[in-house]
Design a protein around this motif. Structure first.
Motif, short mmCIF file in Angstrom:
data_model
loop_
_atom_site.label_atom_id
_atom_site.label_comp_id
_atom_site.label_asym_id
_atom_site.label_seq_id
_atom_site.Cartn_x
_atom_site.Cartn_y
_atom_site.Cartn_z
N ASP A 77 15.56 -8.41 26.02
CA ASP A 77 16.52 -7.30 26.20
C ASP A 77 15.78 -5.98 26.39
O ASP A 77 16.09 -5.21 27.30
N LEU A 78 14.80 -5.72 25.52
CA LEU A 78 14.07 -4.44 25.58
C LEU A 78 13.21 -4.32 26.83
O LEU A 78 13.02 -3.22 27.34
N ARG A 79 12.70 -5.43 27.31
CA ARG A 79 11.96 -5.39 28.57
C ARG A 79 12.87 -4.98 29.73
O ARG A 79 12.47 -4.29 30.64
N ARG A 80 14.11 -5.45 29.68
CA ARG A 80 15.08 -5.17 30.74
C ARG A 80 15.67 -3.77 30.60
O ARG A 80 15.85 -3.06 31.57
N ASP A 81 15.98 -3.38 29.39
CA ASP A 81 16.58 -2.07 29.10
C ASP A 81 16.01 -1.61 27.76
O ASP A 81 16.32 -2.19 26.73
N PRO A 82 15.16 -0.59 27.76
CA PRO A 82 14.42 -0.23 26.54
C PRO A 82 15.25 0.47 25.45
O PRO A 82 14.72 0.72 24.37
N ARG A 83 16.50 0.77 25.70
CA ARG A 83 17.29 1.47 24.68
C ARG A 83 17.57 0.57 23.48
O ARG A 83 17.85 -0.62 23.62
N PHE A 84 17.49 1.17 22.30
CA PHE A 84 17.74 0.42 21.08
C PHE A 84 18.38 1.33 20.03
O PHE A 84 18.32 2.56 20.13
N ALA A 85 18.96 0.70 19.04
CA ALA A 85 19.40 1.36 17.81
C ALA A 85 18.90 0.50 16.67
O ALA A 85 18.89 -0.73 16.76
N LEU A 86 18.46 1.14 15.61
CA LEU A 86 17.88 0.45 14.47
C LEU A 86 18.51 0.99 13.20
O LEU A 86 18.55 2.21 13.00
N GLN A 87 19.01 0.10 12.36
CA GLN A 87 19.64 0.53 11.12
C GLN A 87 18.90 -0.08 9.94
O GLN A 87 18.60 -1.28 9.92
N ALA A 88 18.58 0.78 8.97
CA ALA A 88 17.90 0.31 7.76
C ALA A 88 18.83 -0.58 6.95
O ALA A 88 20.04 -0.33 6.87
N ASN A 89 18.26 -1.60 6.36
CA ASN A 89 19.00 -2.50 5.49
C ASN A 89 19.60 -1.68 4.35
O ASN A 89 18.88 -0.97 3.65
N PRO A 90 20.92 -1.75 4.16
CA PRO A 90 21.54 -0.94 3.10
C PRO A 90 21.28 -1.46 1.70
O PRO A 90 21.52 -0.76 0.73
N GLY A 91 20.79 -2.69 1.56
CA GLY A 91 20.52 -3.24 0.24
C GLY A 91 21.75 -3.84 -0.40
O GLY A 91 22.81 -3.97 0.23
#
Length: 165
Positions: free
Chosen positions: A75-89
């Motif tokens: 996916d990232l190779r095709r479209d580099p946009r991402f969102a990353l969310q920290a584990n809430p625990g």
């Protein structure tokens, strides 16, 4: 862009940390509290894909390492946009708040860079390695058990803080 939104240049983790050191420390602590986090990428058809991921903050960069041929890497190779969310625990405590990062992932093929990552992290090989360019960092927390506080950072802009009762 037609929205009138200013276009800003994404920055590496070190640039964000220099601009907002206190928020950067909080974000690193939230990601450091747990091993696994949630990465959102875009599938070929444009729909979202979420998957688990480990992240590393090393040498002024936020790194994303992935198994060879993983769908998220493709996916990232095709479209580099991402969102990353920290584990809430566990539970609803969310010490340090809810933390999210958005940006673009740039694959790193340089053998020397990958060797340095291997030395620090010891990932299973082979692997895909991406460094990140940040377009937004958001922290949401509760203040005085009364206010929802949202801190929003974007490159080239002052940190915005919104409080809601």
């Amino acid at each position: 862009m037609t929205s009138g939104t200013p276009v800003s240049t994404p920055v590496k983790w070190a640039g964000f940390a220099a601009a907002e050191p206190a928020l950067a420390r909080t974000v690193e602590a939230r990601f450091g509290a747990y091993t696994h986090h949630v990465l959102a990428t875009l599938r070929r058809d444009g729909s979202p894909r979420t998957t688990g991921l480990e992240v590393r903050f090393l040498g002024g960069e936020l790194w994303l390492g992935m198994m060879p041929g993983s769908l998220k890497a493709l996916d990232l190779r095709r479209d580099p946009r991402f969102a990353l969310q920290a584990n809430p625990g566990d539970g609803t405590g969310m010490g340090g708040g809810d933390v999210r990062i958005a940006g673009r992932a740039v694959e790193v093929d340089d053998p020397e860079t990958k060797a340095g990552y291997v030395k620090e992290v010891e990932p299973p090989e082979p692997f895909h390695l991406f460094r990140t360019e940040l377009t937004e960092v958001v922290r949401t927390s509760v203040e005085d058990d009364r206010y929802l506080v949202v801190e929003i950072w974007q490159p080239g802009e002052a940190l915005r803080t919104v409080r809601r009762a």
